[in-house]
Design a protein around this motif. Sequence first.
Motif, PDB file in Angstrom:
ATOM      1  N   UNK A  77     -10.953  -7.570   2.370  1.00  0.00           N
ATOM      2  CA  UNK A  77     -11.484  -6.248   2.718  1.00  0.00           C
ATOM      3  C   UNK A  77     -11.089  -5.235   1.645  1.00  0.00           C
ATOM      4  N   UNK A  78     -12.078  -4.758   0.889  1.00  0.00           N
ATOM      5  CA  UNK A  78     -11.794  -3.851  -0.229  1.00  0.00           C
ATOM      6  C   UNK A  78     -11.264  -2.500   0.227  1.00  0.00           C
ATOM      7  N   UNK A  79     -11.397  -2.191   1.487  1.00  0.00           N
ATOM      8  CA  UNK A  79     -10.832  -0.935   1.990  1.00  0.00           C
ATOM      9  C   UNK A  79      -9.311  -1.000   2.037  1.00  0.00           C
ATOM     10  N   UNK A  80      -8.776  -2.234   2.087  1.00  0.00           N
ATOM     11  CA  UNK A  80      -7.332  -2.403   2.231  1.00  0.00           C
ATOM     12  C   UNK A  80      -6.684  -3.124   1.044  1.00  0.00           C
ATOM     13  N   UNK A  81      -7.456  -3.896   0.283  1.00  0.00           N
ATOM     14  CA  UNK A  81      -6.867  -4.765  -0.733  1.00  0.00           C
ATOM     15  C   UNK A  81      -7.581  -4.600  -2.076  1.00  0.00           C
ATOM     16  N   UNK A  82      -6.788  -4.608  -3.158  1.00  0.00           N
ATOM     17  CA  UNK A  82      -7.324  -4.503  -4.517  1.00  0.00           C
ATOM     18  C   UNK A  82      -6.831  -5.692  -5.337  1.00  0.00           C
ATOM     19  N   UNK A 106       0.806  -1.219   0.000  1.00  0.00           N
ATOM     20  CA  UNK A 106       0.000   0.000   0.000  1.00  0.00           C
ATOM     21  C   UNK A 106       0.840   1.270   0.000  1.00  0.00           C
ATOM     22  N   UNK A 107       2.027   1.212   0.589  1.00  0.00           N
ATOM     23  CA  UNK A 107       2.850   2.411   0.678  1.00  0.00           C
ATOM     24  C   UNK A 107       3.298   2.885  -0.706  1.00  0.00           C
ATOM     25  N   UNK A 108       3.283   1.978  -1.699  1.00  0.00           N
ATOM     26  CA  UNK A 108       3.694   2.347  -3.059  1.00  0.00           C
ATOM     27  C   UNK A 108       2.508   2.670  -3.957  1.00  0.00           C
ATOM     28  N   UNK A 109       1.294   2.466  -3.474  1.00  0.00           N
ATOM     29  CA  UNK A 109       0.103   2.625  -4.307  1.00  0.00           C
ATOM     30  C   UNK A 109      -0.571   3.963  -4.050  1.00  0.00           C
ATOM     31  N   UNK A 159      -3.789   1.032  -1.008  1.00  0.00           N
ATOM     32  CA  UNK A 159      -4.235  -0.337  -0.804  1.00  0.00           C
ATOM     33  C   UNK A 159      -3.159  -1.292  -1.301  1.00  0.00           C
ATOM     34  N   UNK A 160      -3.180  -2.526  -0.817  1.00  0.00           N
ATOM     35  CA  UNK A 160      -2.279  -3.568  -1.303  1.00  0.00           C
ATOM     36  C   UNK A 160      -2.872  -4.136  -2.587  1.00  0.00           C
ATOM     37  N   UNK A 161      -2.072  -4.195  -3.639  1.00  0.00           N
ATOM     38  CA  UNK A 161      -2.568  -4.620  -4.947  1.00  0.00           C
ATOM     39  C   UNK A 161      -2.044  -6.009  -5.311  1.00  0.00           C
ATOM     40  N   UNK A 162      -2.941  -6.828  -5.881  1.00  0.00           N
ATOM     41  CA  UNK A 162      -2.605  -8.199  -6.271  1.00  0.00           C
ATOM     42  C   UNK A 162      -3.003  -8.437  -7.729  1.00  0.00           C
ATOM     43  N   UNK A 163      -2.126  -9.107  -8.460  1.00  0.00           N
ATOM     44  CA  UNK A 163      -2.479  -9.663  -9.767  1.00  0.00           C
ATOM     45  C   UNK A 163      -2.049 -11.120  -9.774  1.00  0.00           C
ATOM     46  N   UNK A 164      -3.025 -12.026  -9.805  1.00  0.00           N
ATOM     47  CA  UNK A 164      -2.698 -13.451  -9.892  1.00  0.00           C
ATOM     48  C   UNK A 164      -2.062 -13.728 -11.248  1.00  0.00           C
ATOM     49  N   UNK A 165      -1.015 -14.539 -11.254  1.00  0.00           N
ATOM     50  CA  UNK A 165      -0.259 -14.816 -12.480  1.00  0.00           C
ATOM     51  C   UNK A 165      -1.016 -15.777 -13.390  1.00  0.00           C
TER      52      UNK A 165
END
Length: 463
Positions: free
Chosen positions: A163-168, A125-128, A132-138
């Motif tokens: 939790x969409x408030x913290x994770x994308x 999240x600190x870089x976004x 939020x913490x961002x994920x892309x499944x490979x």
Amino acid sequence: MNAGDFSDTATREVNFDGLVGPTHNYAGLAHGNLAAAAHAGLVSNPREAALQGLAKMKALADAGFAQGVLPPHPRPAVDALGALGFPGTPAEQLAAAAAADFSLVRTISSAAAMWTANAATVTPSVDAADRRVHFTAANLQSSYHRALEAPVTRDVLAAIFADEAYFAHHPILPATPAFGDEGAANHTRLCDDYGTSGVHLFVYGQTGLSEGRAPKHFRARQTLEASQAVARQHGLTTDQSVFAQQNPAAIDAGVFHNDVIAVGNGPVLLYHEDAFADEAATLDALETRLMDIGAVLAPVRVARDRVSLETAVATYLFNSQLLSNADGSMRVIVPAECEHEPTVAAELDRIVAAPDNPITGWQAFDVKQSMDNGGGPACLRLRVILSPAERAAIKARVFLDDALHDELAAWVTRHYRDRLAIADLADPTLIDETRTALDELTGILRLGSVYPFQRETSCTQTR
């Protein structure tokens, strides 16, 4: 740096290790993975493999490192057989596939999902921009047995980081060679502190939409276009990203992912001389980007005249975990094969003794069952940097403590076979064994119905 702060109030890196699955076997499916090819056809021990992985997780958790766990995927993946023209019950589908082409059975029974370094690419999240913490499944499209993992990986990550408030969570990239994406195995985040801005090193094997340098013998699995697309999905700017090509000769020597030839943590990049197509340009770009955020790159170079490329691949020296201790120093977690190879052990001792880097110790773990199938300690974990609030937002029971470890070890002992030959993969009882085990596991981990077979059963019962 305070990256090793073990307090509950610190932003910390959590290593989410994959539990080895009940069908752990040596099918030799991974083209370009020399260890997998060398051990193809041997009898495996799924129970020992899972317990070895749990032992490593517990040892690191006991040392104070934040340790999480990700569940195995359902195997054999009989749900994939319908699309290949095999109707009927799961047992009938498996039998028909075995009769038609046994290689299909080997493919849908792969336990490679345990190597969660390939599960996704993660931006803290600190870089976004949206914090939020961002994920892309490979998409793992380079091989069918791994491409099967993408939808389940996406669903598991969405269930844990819900939790969409913290994770994308972003769409999986198109499953085409032009956008071949192998996840965090080709991504390294460098920084000063985990809680401050970082620089993302994306390493690719070749370009997907244009001509360029490429390996001659083994295919490159990660494309530049895939890495760029993930960076765009996560909102990373050019100032936050460095794109570097892997040395094609290294890929041909068995370095199928960058994490077989380099590992980073904090400002440290531990790498082999033959890791990158342009070593100087890669280091210059990283040094400049890190300097812009007030950090200083600490490159630790292993020369080929001290450890040959072939030895690095055979021992998986770089497929290691580079972890920050509470005092800011670092330790390297390596497979036991490094301890047994004199030149590698001597190089690790040299690195530890050198005054110009924070690495002060190394520790070997026996993960032979995984090693023989082509994956070392680094393959087994997905790194996710989480703030205290983000950790608190995770309601699944996935953070390893003594109680969870003991419960998982008992679960493995209760459900896993201690011997699995390739011919055994056609045994229809494996379907029920695995589904029964995973249904119980999702209860232990409080994940809900994350697997297709669970949702199908639920729908059937509802109807």
